[in-house]
Scaffold this active site. Structure first.
Site, mmCIF file in Angstrom:
data_model
loop_
_atom_site.group_PDB
_atom_site.id
_atom_site.type_symbol
_atom_site.label_atom_id
_atom_site.label_comp_id
_atom_site.label_asym_id
_atom_site.label_seq_id
_atom_site.Cartn_x
_atom_site.Cartn_y
_atom_site.Cartn_z
ATOM 1 N N SER A 346 30.130 32.137 11.731
ATOM 2 C CA SER A 346 29.631 31.339 12.835
ATOM 3 C C SER A 346 30.733 30.911 13.790
ATOM 4 O O SER A 346 31.356 31.729 14.449
ATOM 5 C CB SER A 346 28.889 30.130 12.268
ATOM 6 O OG SER A 346 28.132 29.495 13.264
ATOM 7 N N ASP A 357 39.535 39.628 21.074
ATOM 8 C CA ASP A 357 39.152 40.282 22.321
ATOM 9 C C ASP A 357 40.226 40.139 23.401
ATOM 10 O O ASP A 357 40.465 41.063 24.178
ATOM 11 C CB ASP A 357 37.825 39.720 22.826
ATOM 12 C CG ASP A 357 36.625 40.347 22.131
ATOM 13 O OD1 ASP A 357 36.834 41.116 21.176
ATOM 14 O OD2 ASP A 357 35.479 40.062 22.540
ATOM 15 N N LYS A 371 27.688 36.099 11.462
ATOM 16 C CA LYS A 371 26.596 35.244 11.920
ATOM 17 C C LYS A 371 26.724 35.083 13.424
ATOM 18 O O LYS A 371 27.506 34.277 13.912
ATOM 19 C CB LYS A 371 26.609 33.877 11.248
ATOM 20 C CG LYS A 371 25.443 32.999 11.692
ATOM 21 C CD LYS A 371 25.453 31.649 11.035
ATOM 22 C CE LYS A 371 24.223 30.838 11.461
ATOM 23 N NZ LYS A 371 24.264 30.443 12.877
#
Length: 441
Positions: A346, A357, A371
């Site tokens: 999460s 990224d 999740k």
């Protein structure tokens, strides 16, 4: 944490909570002997049936919410009779109640519990383990768990989707769980001599938690142990230290975040100030077994690390998008290594995914839980509420990691036996090695 959190994988906690519970997840490694013993104890049909019913459970139950109490949405103006609430449905419910009242072998049936069962069953029918109904007591408990204080044993509990059992995914320093020598990856086989088979993560956590000074008896299946481990753990008030720091040799700073509670951002700021005062040259952020937490909290922390741009964005079923952004004013200027494992879920995946990224850090460990969905709590105006999955979230590069997780740049197993023997942390050692390469030392 004994949670729901989770999480905040909730996690004990279990936060997904988040949120927390934050509680999470995980694949099983090096479990052949343990799995064999467990398999003999369970009826294959029940195991397979339950496996099919579980989609993905955390965090660490955990209980992973992405909202604080102020974000609870009142359910207003939804009126109208639905296809579900028809005369046929109401008549059938009445018929079932008549049969129970007339023939059930006990006469002390709790009507409120019957009603709660109807509400919970409706949410269960969605097939989404993160969409749940909360009674008034459950709602208060879940909300309190996001404050960073709860009553339990100080262990994080996650759900193992392979075994369909809860397992210990983390132990808090100085907690009753540590004093009782609970270990990461212990399978929770029984609680107070009652089997945990078929119980949800929240139900396991609920049975472990309790008033300070009371005792819970756990029966554990532990890797390397021929017999079950029986242990009594005294519950206590647990004030959750969600951030801890340390300085290693060669100017390497270490900052561990166990979950993203309301108190976590300030603890993070203070922790970073302490590390900066030591003139660290590189930073290891440990998100292992972090079941998640509050979305606002993780975004605030991300703003202390990331360059200008998107931290995460969400999309609902109609394609409506909401961006959470960073102004880049506090972009970190030293090498970063992030530790993750199969229990990182999460909100911890939001932070690690954004760092990956943007290429400002190297991920080390195991693939995260996966999740990638967001829940909101809806107030039913009578002290109860429902937590409902309302959208999916995406990393800055547009990746939805739900059910997939985030792969580390450097994969390394955690050797539980080595840690139990002499505190050797194979994943942390690899993170230090990677950092040394980044620092060219």
């Amino acid at each position: 944490m004994d949670s729901n959190n989770g999480l905040n994988q909730s996690t004990e906690p279990v936060m997904d909570y988040n949120n927390q519970v934050v509680t999470g997840p995980g694949s099983v490694n090096n479990q052949d002997g343990k799995d064999t013993r467990l398999t003999k104890r369970f009826i294959a049909g029940i195991l397979i049936g339950f496996l099919a019913s579980v989609l993905v459970v955390s965090t660490v139950v955990l209980y992973l919410l992405f909202v604080g109490k102020s974000a609870i949405s009142p359910v207003l103006g939804l009126g109208g009779r639905s296809e579900l609430i028809s005369d046929e449905t109401l008549n059938k419910i009445q018929a079932l109640e008549d049969v129970i009242d007339t023939y059930y072998y006990k006469t002390d049936v709790d009507k409120q519990e019957e009603a709660n069962g109807i509400y919970k069953g409706l949410m269960d029918s969605l097939g989404d383990p993160y969409s749940v109904y909360y009674t008034e007591e459950e709602l208060d408990e879940m909300m309190n768990s996001t404050k960073g204080v709860y009553y339990g044993i100080g262990a994080y509990v996650s759900f193992d989707n392979t075994l369909n059992m809860a397992r210990i995914s983390g132990v808090m320093p100085g907690s009753p769980a540590e004093a009782a020598e609970l270990c990461v990856d212990d399978i929770i086989y029984e609680i107070n001599k009652e089997s945990t088979q078929g119980l949800s993560l929240e139900e396991v956590v609920g049975r472990i938690k309790g008033e300070a000074g009371t005792t819970v008896h756990l029966t554990l299946v532990r890797e390397g142990s021929a017999d079950n481990v029986e242990v009594d753990v005294e519950r206590a008030q647990i004030e959750v230290p969600t951030v801890s720091t340390e300085v290693f040799d060669n100017g390497i700073g270490y900052l561990k975040i166990t979950e993203f509670d309301e108190v976590t951002y300030q603890q993070f700021v203070e922790g970073m100030a302490e590390l900066r005062a030591e003139n660290i040259e590189g930073l290891i952020i440990d998100l292992r077994s972090n079941p998640g937490g509050n979305l606002a909290t993780v975004c605030d922390i991300a703003r202390q690390l990331l360059p200008k741009g998107i931290i995460v964005y969400t999309e609902d079923r109609d394609g409506n998008r909401e961006d959470y952004t960073c102004d880049g004013e506090h972009e970190i200027d030293i090498p970063v290594v992030v530790l993750v494992n199969q229990y990182s879920a999460s909100a911890s995946e939001i932070l690690s995914g954004a760092i990956k990224d943007y290429g400002i850090g190297t991920l080390v460990g195991k693939t995260t839980y996966g999740k990638g969905i967001v829940q909101r709590i809806f107030d039913l105006r009578d002290g109860t509420a429902v937590k409902l999955t309302v959208s999916s979230y995406f990393t800055p590069n547009g990746i939805n990691i739900h059910g997939v997780g985030i792969e580390p740049d450097v994969e390394v197993e955690y050797d539980a036996e080595a840690y139990a023997k002499d505190k050797t942390d194979t994943q942390l050692d690899k993170a230090k090695e990677v950092m040394m390469e980044l620092l060219d030392k």
